[in-house]
Write an enzyme that holds these catalytic residues in place. Structure first.
Site, mmCIF file in Angstrom:
data_model
loop_
_atom_site.group_PDB
_atom_site.id
_atom_site.type_symbol
_atom_site.label_atom_id
_atom_site.label_comp_id
_atom_site.label_asym_id
_atom_site.label_seq_id
_atom_site.Cartn_x
_atom_site.Cartn_y
_atom_site.Cartn_z
ATOM 1 N N GLY A 13 0.831 -1.202 0.000
ATOM 2 C CA GLY A 13 0.000 0.000 0.000
ATOM 3 C C GLY A 13 0.869 1.257 0.000
ATOM 4 N N ILE A 140 1.853 2.882 6.928
ATOM 5 C CA ILE A 140 1.153 3.729 7.894
ATOM 6 C C ILE A 140 0.854 2.932 9.165
ATOM 7 C CG2 ILE A 140 0.142 5.190 6.108
ATOM 8 C CD1 ILE A 140 -2.591 3.824 6.771
ATOM 9 N N ASP A 141 0.826 1.590 9.055
ATOM 10 C CA ASP A 141 0.471 0.762 10.211
ATOM 11 C C ASP A 141 1.570 0.745 11.278
ATOM 12 O OD1 ASP A 141 -1.691 0.223 8.605
ATOM 13 O OD2 ASP A 141 -1.030 -1.781 8.033
ATOM 14 N N ARG A 176 -23.097 14.781 20.724
ATOM 15 C CA ARG A 176 -22.980 13.449 20.121
ATOM 16 C C ARG A 176 -21.749 12.673 20.596
ATOM 17 N NH1 ARG A 176 -24.674 15.309 14.013
ATOM 18 N NH2 ARG A 176 -26.862 14.780 14.220
ATOM 19 N N GLY A 184 -5.139 0.377 10.076
ATOM 20 C CA GLY A 184 -4.167 -0.353 10.898
ATOM 21 C C GLY A 184 -4.405 -1.841 10.765
ATOM 22 N N GLU A 236 -9.502 -0.176 12.601
ATOM 23 C CA GLU A 236 -10.302 -1.006 11.682
ATOM 24 C C GLU A 236 -10.206 -2.503 11.981
ATOM 25 O OE1 GLU A 236 -8.703 -0.542 7.717
ATOM 26 O OE2 GLU A 236 -6.753 -1.349 8.294
ATOM 27 N N GLN A 285 -5.798 8.788 5.086
ATOM 28 C CA GLN A 285 -4.608 8.704 5.947
ATOM 29 C C GLN A 285 -3.337 8.433 5.154
ATOM 30 O OE1 GLN A 285 -6.070 6.162 9.635
ATOM 31 N NE2 GLN A 285 -7.369 5.952 7.858
ATOM 32 N N ARG A 286 -3.490 7.947 3.938
ATOM 33 C CA ARG A 286 -2.306 7.600 3.145
ATOM 34 C C ARG A 286 -1.931 8.698 2.159
ATOM 35 N NH1 ARG A 286 -3.515 1.426 1.727
ATOM 36 N NH2 ARG A 286 -3.380 2.214 -0.397
HETATM 37 O O1 F6P Z 1 -1.273 -1.768 5.225
HETATM 38 C C1 F6P Z 1 -1.626 -0.476 4.889
HETATM 39 C C2 F6P Z 1 -3.120 -0.319 4.760
HETATM 40 O O2 F6P Z 1 -3.377 1.052 4.503
HETATM 41 C C3 F6P Z 1 -3.909 -0.801 5.964
HETATM 42 O O3 F6P Z 1 -3.895 0.117 7.029
HETATM 43 C C4 F6P Z 1 -5.261 -1.027 5.323
HETATM 44 O O4 F6P Z 1 -5.991 -2.006 6.031
HETATM 45 C C5 F6P Z 1 -4.930 -1.521 3.952
HETATM 46 O O5 F6P Z 1 -3.619 -1.066 3.661
HETATM 47 C C6 F6P Z 1 -5.860 -1.073 2.864
HETATM 48 O O6 F6P Z 1 -5.511 -1.674 1.673
HETATM 49 P P1 F6P Z 1 -6.072 -1.225 0.245
HETATM 50 O O7 F6P Z 1 -5.297 -0.015 -0.182
HETATM 51 O O8 F6P Z 1 -5.852 -2.379 -0.626
HETATM 52 O O9 F6P Z 1 -7.541 -0.897 0.423
#
Ligand code: F6P
Length: 359
Positions: A13, A140-141, A176, A184, A236, A285-286
């Site tokens: 990723g 990111i994890d 709320r 993660g 997640e 987040q990415r």
């Molecule tokens: O491992 C990095 C990550 O961003 C995880 O946090 C997430 O579960 C996964 O990749 C998402 O993958 P994709 O980009 O295939 O949806």
């Protein structure tokens, strides 16, 4: 020193800071008089005929590239080449073709920027083809072992913290309980760091079993104290209290985590009588411009990776330890998968601040 030609690829990723790492590799390599070959789309580019790559020159890598999210080389996080899913549903070992692809590039060494899954595959390919491999950790994890930080984590935490900053006023305006689902897979580092930084009342991570009753008790305590809103961060990868994974299946058959925030929202609303709303942060987040920390880490990692090649040190991963860049064996980094340390400073800090882990 003889002139070398080195390859570089991004795998798994994407995350913020990858371009900064590529830039550092290209500049360091050029200063040594070497040539850098960028492999397109990770190992997927090597399965193409001819293998897809391009020569990377320092003049295309000014400071601007460092500000860009994503990876200019492209990447893939699907298809283990040792058991590659074919269009007809069968699985085939395509590792030989990838090794041939590496050979066709005529490089002395390859720098792989990836996470633990990518490193496991790249290491196997390197062994099979006698390829000189050096790894740069990114995810990111932040779950790769033997390094305190991986490229992309700091930016992801900043984005998640900003999300909490933005959720707080709207939560307060509407009385709320706001639930923020963060990424993660399968460790809760983003949730812990963003939860503390963003003032969460509850942080839920896969490493700590929880109950809806305990979450509800914390929300009641917040309300009894006179505050009209609460913030919950959930990773997640958190399972239901019965231990079931909550996943989504996409059109290509790939499963990914997603949905625990909505699952909990309903149960917390029922249990507390509070109005709840859910934000799933996902790939936001990415995707942003990297923080200064990720730019620094990526720059130091890129330079060190090239220097390891100069020293003939292969099978190594660059790592961050004690304010310095060091190198460790790739296999040790893979073996030391890094979950959240339940006795570590951050979990203890959160508990000492009265943040609940739902346990
Ligand atoms: O491992 C990095 C990550 O961003 C995880 O946090 C997430 O579960 C996964 O990749 C998402 O993958 P994709 O980009 O295939 O949806």
């Amino acid at each position: 020193m003889t002139k070398k030609r080195i390859g570089i690829l991004t795998s798994g990723g994407d995350c913020a800071g990858l371009n900064a790492a590529i830039r550092a590799v290209v500049h360091r390599s050029d200063l040594l008089g070497w040539e850098t070959v960028g492999i397109i789309d990770g190992t997927a580019g090597l399965l193409r005929d001819p293998p897809e790559y391009r020569i990377l020159t320092p003049n295309e890598f000014d400071g601007n590239i460092m500000r860009m999210g994503g990876t200019i080389l492209g990447t893939t996080n699907k298809g283990n080449p040792f058991a590659f899913p074919m269009a007809d549903g069968s699985v085939k070992d395509l590792s030989g073709r990838i090794v041939e692809g590496f050979k066709a590039l005529n490089v002395d060494a390859v720098i792989g920027i990836g996470g633990d899954g990518s490193f496991a595959i790249l290491k196997k390919l390197a062994q099979k083809g006698g390829i000189n491999l050096v790894g740069i950790p990114k995810t990111i994890d932040n779950d790769i072992g033997m390094t305190e930080s991986s490229i992309g984590f700091d930016t992801a935490v900043s984005v998640a913290t900003e999300a909490l900053d933005r959720l707080q006023p709207t939560a307060a305006s509407h009385d709320r309980v706001m639930i923020l689902e963060v990424m993660g897979r399968d460790a809760g580092h983003i949730a812990v760091s963003a939860g503390i930084s963003g003032g969460a009342d509850v942080i839920l991570i896969p490493e700590i079993p929880y109950s809806v009753e305990h979450i509800s008790a914390k929300i009641k305590q917040v309300k009894d104290s006179g505050r009209n809103f609460a913030l919950i961060v959930v990773s997640e990868a958190v399972k239901t209290p019965k231990g079931e994974k909550i996943e989504l299946t996409y059109s290509d058959g790939e499963k990914r985590y997603g949905g625990i925030g909505h699952y909990l929202s309903q149960r917390i609303a029922e249990s507390t009588g509070s109005e709840t709303r859910v934000t799933v942060l996902g790939h936001v987040q990415r995707g942003s411009s990297p923080t200064y920390n990720d730019r620094l880490l990526a720059s130091a990692f890129g330079v060190k990776a090239v220097d390891l090649i100069k020293e003939g040190k292969f099978g190594r991963m660059v790592a961050w330890s004690n304010r310095q860049v060091i190198d460790v064996a790739i296999e040790d980094a893979i073996a030391a998968y890094q979950e959240v340390d339940l006795n570590g400073t951050l979990v203890q800090t959160a508990r000492a601040l009265g943040i609940s882990f739902g346990d």
